[in-house]
Design a protein around this motif. Structure first.
Motif, PDB file in Angstrom:
ATOM      1  N   ILE A  12     -40.358  -9.573  12.017  1.00 56.24           N
ATOM      2  CA  ILE A  12     -39.263  -9.441  13.020  1.00 56.24           C
ATOM      3  C   ILE A  12     -39.785 -10.161  14.518  1.00 56.24           C
ATOM      4  N   ASN A  13     -40.921 -10.004  14.625  1.00 57.71           N
ATOM      5  CA  ASN A  13     -41.515 -10.715  15.737  1.00 57.71           C
ATOM      6  C   ASN A  13     -41.571 -12.159  15.755  1.00 57.71           C
ATOM      7  N   LYS A  14     -41.683 -12.668  14.437  1.00 54.18           N
ATOM      8  CA  LYS A  14     -41.723 -14.139  13.947  1.00 54.18           C
ATOM      9  C   LYS A  14     -40.446 -14.618  14.187  1.00 54.18           C
ATOM     10  N   ILE A  15     -39.494 -13.806  13.919  1.00 57.74           N
ATOM     11  CA  ILE A  15     -37.997 -14.351  13.919  1.00 57.74           C
ATOM     12  C   ILE A  15     -37.682 -14.051  15.342  1.00 57.74           C
ATOM     13  N   LEU A  16     -37.933 -13.441  16.061  1.00 53.13           N
ATOM     14  CA  LEU A  16     -37.856 -13.232  17.682  1.00 53.13           C
ATOM     15  C   LEU A  16     -38.312 -14.432  18.183  1.00 53.13           C
ATOM     16  N   ASP A  17     -39.534 -14.980  17.874  1.00 61.34           N
ATOM     17  CA  ASP A  17     -40.187 -15.997  18.651  1.00 61.34           C
ATOM     18  C   ASP A  17     -39.463 -17.306  18.027  1.00 61.34           C
ATOM     19  N   ASP A  18     -38.951 -17.519  16.761  1.00 57.61           N
ATOM     20  CA  ASP A  18     -38.173 -18.782  16.181  1.00 57.61           C
ATOM     21  C   ASP A  18     -36.814 -18.789  16.838  1.00 57.61           C
ATOM     22  N   ALA A  19     -36.358 -17.922  17.276  1.00 53.52           N
ATOM     23  CA  ALA A  19     -34.968 -17.576  17.867  1.00 53.52           C
ATOM     24  C   ALA A  19     -34.853 -17.981  19.441  1.00 53.52           C
ATOM     25  N   LYS A  20     -36.164 -17.516  20.079  1.00 56.32           N
ATOM     26  CA  LYS A  20     -36.272 -17.670  21.494  1.00 56.32           C
ATOM     27  C   LYS A  20     -36.770 -19.455  21.620  1.00 56.32           C
ATOM     28  N   ASN A  21     -37.453 -20.046  20.582  1.00 52.98           N
ATOM     29  CA  ASN A  21     -37.877 -21.346  20.609  1.00 52.98           C
ATOM     30  C   ASN A  21     -36.653 -22.255  20.495  1.00 52.98           C
ATOM     31  N   LEU A  22     -35.926 -21.676  19.372  1.00 49.75           N
ATOM     32  CA  LEU A  22     -34.708 -22.550  19.165  1.00 49.75           C
ATOM     33  C   LEU A  22     -33.705 -22.714  20.225  1.00 49.75           C
ATOM     34  N   ILE A  23     -33.198 -21.652  21.091  1.00 48.12           N
ATOM     35  CA  ILE A  23     -32.411 -21.802  21.698  1.00 48.12           C
ATOM     36  C   ILE A  23     -32.975 -21.940  23.090  1.00 48.12           C
ATOM     37  N   LEU A  24     -33.937 -21.281  23.623  1.00 46.04           N
ATOM     38  CA  LEU A  24     -34.256 -21.557  25.229  1.00 46.04           C
ATOM     39  C   LEU A  24     -35.297 -22.624  25.334  1.00 46.04           C
ATOM     40  N   ARG A  25     -35.858 -23.312  24.302  1.00 47.17           N
ATOM     41  CA  ARG A  25     -36.609 -24.330  24.482  1.00 47.17           C
ATOM     42  C   ARG A  25     -36.024 -25.600  23.793  1.00 47.17           C
ATOM     43  N   SER A  26     -34.894 -25.924  23.453  1.00 42.41           N
ATOM     44  CA  SER A  26     -34.210 -26.963  22.960  1.00 42.41           C
ATOM     45  C   SER A  26     -34.235 -28.025  24.016  1.00 42.41           C
ATOM     46  N   ASP A  27     -34.416 -29.398  23.593  1.00 43.58           N
ATOM     47  CA  ASP A  27     -34.339 -30.522  24.527  1.00 43.58           C
ATOM     48  C   ASP A  27     -32.989 -30.620  25.271  1.00 43.58           C
ATOM     49  N   TYR A  28     -32.009 -30.443  24.385  1.00 41.98           N
ATOM     50  CA  TYR A  28     -30.580 -30.767  24.694  1.00 41.98           C
ATOM     51  C   TYR A  28     -30.154 -29.646  25.727  1.00 41.98           C
ATOM     52  N   TYR A  29     -30.839 -28.530  26.170  1.00 42.39           N
ATOM     53  CA  TYR A  29     -30.422 -27.680  26.932  1.00 42.39           C
ATOM     54  C   TYR A  29     -31.352 -27.416  28.243  1.00 42.39           C
ATOM     55  N   SER A  30     -32.094 -28.817  28.395  1.00 37.73           N
ATOM     56  CA  SER A  30     -32.981 -28.779  29.741  1.00 37.73           C
ATOM     57  C   SER A  30     -31.921 -29.127  30.923  1.00 37.73           C
ATOM     58  N   GLY A  31     -32.525 -28.725  31.869  1.00 38.91           N
ATOM     59  CA  GLY A  31     -31.836 -28.553  33.404  1.00 38.91           C
ATOM     60  C   GLY A  31     -32.293 -27.829  34.363  1.00 38.91           C
ATOM     61  N   ASP A  32     -31.550 -27.690  35.580  1.00 41.91           N
ATOM     62  CA  ASP A  32     -32.125 -26.899  36.337  1.00 41.91           C
ATOM     63  C   ASP A  32     -31.553 -25.262  36.229  1.00 41.91           C
ATOM     64  N   ILE A  33     -30.728 -25.276  35.276  1.00 46.57           N
ATOM     65  CA  ILE A  33     -29.904 -23.936  35.049  1.00 46.57           C
ATOM     66  C   ILE A  33     -29.858 -23.614  33.645  1.00 46.57           C
ATOM     67  N   GLU A  34     -30.104 -22.666  32.899  1.00 39.08           N
ATOM     68  CA  GLU A  34     -29.842 -22.469  31.516  1.00 39.08           C
ATOM     69  C   GLU A  34     -28.231 -22.730  31.344  1.00 39.08           C
ATOM     70  N   THR A  35     -27.630 -23.439  30.248  1.00 39.00           N
ATOM     71  CA  THR A  35     -26.448 -23.429  29.980  1.00 39.00           C
ATOM     72  C   THR A  35     -25.715 -22.115  29.984  1.00 39.00           C
ATOM     73  N   ILE A  36     -26.631 -21.032  29.109  1.00 39.05           N
ATOM     74  CA  ILE A  36     -25.762 -19.848  28.937  1.00 39.05           C
ATOM     75  C   ILE A  36     -25.634 -18.983  30.174  1.00 39.05           C
ATOM     76  N   GLU A  37     -26.433 -19.202  31.151  1.00 39.82           N
ATOM     77  CA  GLU A  37     -26.257 -18.786  32.440  1.00 39.82           C
ATOM     78  C   GLU A  37     -25.242 -19.340  33.222  1.00 39.82           C
ATOM     79  N   PHE A  38     -24.820 -20.575  33.059  1.00 43.10           N
ATOM     80  CA  PHE A  38     -23.891 -21.343  33.693  1.00 43.10           C
ATOM     81  C   PHE A  38     -22.553 -20.795  33.237  1.00 43.10           C
ATOM     82  N   ILE A  39     -22.648 -20.559  31.986  1.00 44.25           N
ATOM     83  CA  ILE A  39     -21.198 -20.151  31.190  1.00 44.25           C
ATOM     84  C   ILE A  39     -20.726 -18.803  31.698  1.00 44.25           C
ATOM     85  N   LYS A  40     -21.859 -17.831  31.656  1.00 46.30           N
ATOM     86  CA  LYS A  40     -21.708 -16.341  32.087  1.00 46.30           C
ATOM     87  C   LYS A  40     -21.233 -16.453  33.355  1.00 46.30           C
ATOM     88  N   ASP A  41     -21.798 -17.346  34.419  1.00 41.59           N
ATOM     89  CA  ASP A  41     -21.258 -17.334  35.747  1.00 41.59           C
ATOM     90  C   ASP A  41     -19.795 -17.708  35.870  1.00 41.59           C
TER      91      ASP A  41
END
Length: 96
Positions: A12-41
């Motif tokens: 479970i901890n490995k899956i959590l790490d994999d999910a975090k790395n896939l979504i939050l550390r993807s190159d195509y989501y780089s910028g000053d604000i996380e895309t998900i935070e912009f959408i939520k706003d």
């Protein structure tokens, strides 16, 4: 056969790490604000929850069709986690 969840804690901890790395550390989501935070706003609470649920459905329904099963399930898991977080924050729900 009974599924032994006690032996799966490390997985479970490995899956959590994999999910975090896939979504939050993807190159195509780089910028000053996380895309998900912009959408939520930009969306209402109800719209944002619908967006999260729609993405969960999308990734679960196609997970075995593109040859990226684990990756699609991780994405669905991540959207599910964000929806759970919204539910906990907005509704003050507790498990116990």
């Amino acid at each position: 056969m009974v599924y032994n969840i006690k032996n799966k804690e490390g997985n479970i901890n490995k899956i959590l790490d994999d999910a975090k790395n896939l979504i939050l550390r993807s190159d195509y989501y780089s910028g000053d604000i996380e895309t998900i935070e912009f959408i939520k706003d930009k969306l209402t609470e109800e719209q944002f929850e619908g967006y999260l649920m729609g993405n969960m459905i999308k990734y679960v329904s196609r997970y075995n069709k593109k040859g990226k099963n684990y990756k699609d399930l991780l994405k669905a898991f991540t959207y599910n986690t964000w929806l759970l977080d919204e539910e906990r924050e907005n509704k003050n729900e507790k498990v116990m």
